[in-house]
Design a protein around this motif. Structure first.
Motif, short mmCIF file in Angstrom:
data_model
loop_
_atom_site.label_atom_id
_atom_site.label_comp_id
_atom_site.label_asym_id
_atom_site.label_seq_id
_atom_site.Cartn_x
_atom_site.Cartn_y
_atom_site.Cartn_z
N UNK A 1 8.22 -34.57 -18.88
CA UNK A 1 7.58 -35.22 -17.74
C UNK A 1 6.67 -36.36 -18.16
N UNK A 2 5.82 -36.11 -19.18
CA UNK A 2 4.89 -37.15 -19.62
C UNK A 2 5.65 -38.31 -20.26
N UNK A 3 6.65 -38.00 -21.06
CA UNK A 3 7.44 -39.07 -21.68
C UNK A 3 8.14 -39.92 -20.64
N UNK A 4 8.66 -39.29 -19.59
CA UNK A 4 9.33 -40.03 -18.52
C UNK A 4 8.35 -40.90 -17.75
N UNK A 5 7.15 -40.36 -17.52
CA UNK A 5 6.11 -41.12 -16.85
C UNK A 5 5.75 -42.37 -17.64
N UNK A 6 5.55 -42.20 -18.94
CA UNK A 6 5.17 -43.33 -19.78
C UNK A 6 6.32 -44.34 -19.91
N UNK A 7 7.55 -43.85 -19.94
CA UNK A 7 8.70 -44.75 -20.06
C UNK A 7 8.85 -45.60 -18.81
N UNK A 8 8.68 -44.99 -17.64
CA UNK A 8 8.75 -45.76 -16.39
C UNK A 8 7.62 -46.78 -16.34
N UNK A 9 6.42 -46.39 -16.77
CA UNK A 9 5.29 -47.32 -16.79
C UNK A 9 5.57 -48.49 -17.73
N UNK A 10 6.10 -48.19 -18.92
CA UNK A 10 6.40 -49.25 -19.88
C UNK A 10 7.47 -50.20 -19.35
N UNK A 11 8.49 -49.65 -18.69
CA UNK A 11 9.55 -50.49 -18.15
C UNK A 11 9.03 -51.37 -17.02
N UNK A 12 8.15 -50.81 -16.19
CA UNK A 12 7.57 -51.61 -15.12
C UNK A 12 6.69 -52.73 -15.64
N UNK A 13 5.87 -52.42 -16.63
CA UNK A 13 5.01 -53.44 -17.22
C UNK A 13 5.85 -54.52 -17.90
N UNK A 14 6.91 -54.12 -18.58
CA UNK A 14 7.78 -55.09 -19.24
C UNK A 14 8.44 -56.00 -18.22
N UNK A 15 8.86 -55.44 -17.09
CA UNK A 15 9.53 -56.24 -16.06
C UNK A 15 8.57 -57.26 -15.45
N UNK A 16 7.33 -56.85 -15.22
CA UNK A 16 6.35 -57.77 -14.64
C UNK A 16 6.00 -58.87 -15.64
N UNK A 17 5.83 -58.51 -16.91
CA UNK A 17 5.58 -59.53 -17.93
C UNK A 17 6.77 -60.47 -18.06
N UNK A 18 7.97 -59.91 -18.01
CA UNK A 18 9.18 -60.73 -18.10
C UNK A 18 9.25 -61.72 -16.95
N UNK A 19 8.96 -61.25 -15.74
CA UNK A 19 9.00 -62.13 -14.57
C UNK A 19 8.01 -63.28 -14.73
N UNK A 20 6.81 -62.97 -15.23
CA UNK A 20 5.79 -64.00 -15.39
C UNK A 20 6.20 -65.03 -16.43
N UNK A 21 6.64 -64.57 -17.60
CA UNK A 21 6.99 -65.50 -18.66
C UNK A 21 8.25 -66.31 -18.32
N UNK A 22 9.23 -65.65 -17.73
CA UNK A 22 10.47 -66.38 -17.41
C UNK A 22 10.24 -67.40 -16.31
N UNK A 23 9.35 -67.10 -15.38
CA UNK A 23 9.01 -68.08 -14.36
C UNK A 23 8.39 -69.32 -15.00
N UNK A 24 7.53 -69.12 -15.98
CA UNK A 24 6.90 -70.24 -16.67
C UNK A 24 7.93 -71.06 -17.45
N UNK A 25 8.86 -70.39 -18.11
CA UNK A 25 9.88 -71.11 -18.88
C UNK A 25 10.79 -71.91 -17.95
N UNK A 26 11.16 -71.32 -16.82
CA UNK A 26 12.08 -71.99 -15.90
C UNK A 26 11.41 -73.12 -15.11
N UNK A 27 10.10 -73.02 -14.94
CA UNK A 27 9.39 -74.08 -14.22
C UNK A 27 9.79 -74.14 -12.75
N UNK A 28 9.89 -75.34 -12.21
CA UNK A 28 10.13 -75.52 -10.79
C UNK A 28 11.43 -74.91 -10.30
N UNK A 29 12.50 -74.97 -11.11
CA UNK A 29 13.78 -74.44 -10.66
C UNK A 29 13.69 -72.95 -10.40
N UNK A 30 12.79 -72.28 -11.10
CA UNK A 30 12.66 -70.84 -10.92
C UNK A 30 12.07 -70.43 -9.59
#
Length: 272
Positions: A196-225
């Motif tokens: 249970x704890x490992x699954x909780x932490x894995x979901x949290x890590x995946x969510x944080x990674x997705x939010x960071x990914x969205x932020x960085x990829x938006x910056x790289x893509x610029x206006x087209x994004x």
């Protein structure tokens, strides 16, 4: 420039039969989505895979849902299977902010942030096991993150400024590298999650990674994004909705801290 390749789950890469199944699933998801994909997955053996080899089926199916941008209400099946109930129906799912949602198995209009997903808020739900569902959503978020990274990487290689691709600029490279590390870290926690704890932490890590990914990829893509014509916004909306299901990354991080504080020590989650 480092090449960031989309990763397949290890079992699919090593087993030729699973590799063929992964190819069939990907081709189906690239042309079908929603209720039609739900039906197609049944034809491809999703119920049997979930019952007989969930440790392979869940990473494979949910990772590909993220990478292809398709969607199907199969998180219902994962939660129902863990609860010992028959699959193929729906179940109210906990959502961030002490809310409950239902993911319909039929295509319908929705007011969700991701308008493609037929989800709706419901009044309440019953207590359900969520560990397997969290791992499944974690794999979906990792797949979605890889799709966003691929879009940003392709743009960085194709877009030129000052006579050379922007992929050669250190600031762009650092954003892509940080994104890649976050995604790989989230995937590692998912592979290690067994309780249970490992699954909780894995979901949290995946969510944080997705939010960071969205932020960085938006910056790289610029206006087209920011445009509706580009696919990035679809993946960002998907990531934000999925992050909130069965606990957001912020809520789960706080919950993990409370569990560790109450226990007086942090349990060993992985034997290195």
């Amino acid at each position: 420039m480092t090449t960031y390749k989309t990763a397949q789950p290890n079992a699919a890469a090593l087993d030729p039969e699973l590799g063929l199944l992964a190819d069939a699933l990907r081709k189906t998801m690239e042309t079908t989505t929603g209720a039609a994909l739900d039906a197609a997955l049944v034809e491809l053996g999703w119920p049997e895979m979930l019952a007989e080899m969930p440790e392979v089926a869940i990473p494979l199916v949910f990772g590909l849902l993220g990478e292809t941008g398709a969607h199907a209400p199969v998180v219902n099946d994962v939660v129902l299977a863990e609860a010992g109930s028959g699959i193929g129906s729906t179940v109210p799912l906990p959502y961030t902010g002490n809310r409950w949602i239902e993911w319909s198995r039929h295509d319908r209009d929705t007011e969700a942030l991701d308008a493609e997903l037929p989800v709706a808020v419901v009044e309440s739900g019953s207590s359900i096991p969520v560990s397997a569902g969290r791992r499944a959503l974690g794999w979906w978020l990792v797949g979605t993150s890889r799709a966003m990274l691929d879009l940003a990487r392709t743009h960085a290689l194709d877009r030129t400024q000052f006579g050379k691709p922007i992929a050669g600029f250190q600031a762009v490279r650092h954003r892509l590298a940080e994104t890649f590390v976050a995604i790989e870290g989230a995937e590692a926690t998912l592979h290690a999650a067994t309780d249970d704890l490992g699954s909780l932490l894995a979901k949290a890590a995946a969510g944080r990674a997705a939010i960071l990914t969205a932020r960085h990829c938006q910056q790289v893509l610029g206006g087209i994004g920011f445009t509706a014509e580009h696919d990035l916004h679809r993946h960002i909306r998907r990531a934000l909705v999925l992050d909130g299901m069965l606990g957001s990354s912020r809520e789960l991080t706080r919950e993990a801290g409370a569990i560790i504080r109450a226990g007086g020590s942090a349990p060993r989650l992985v034997n290195l």
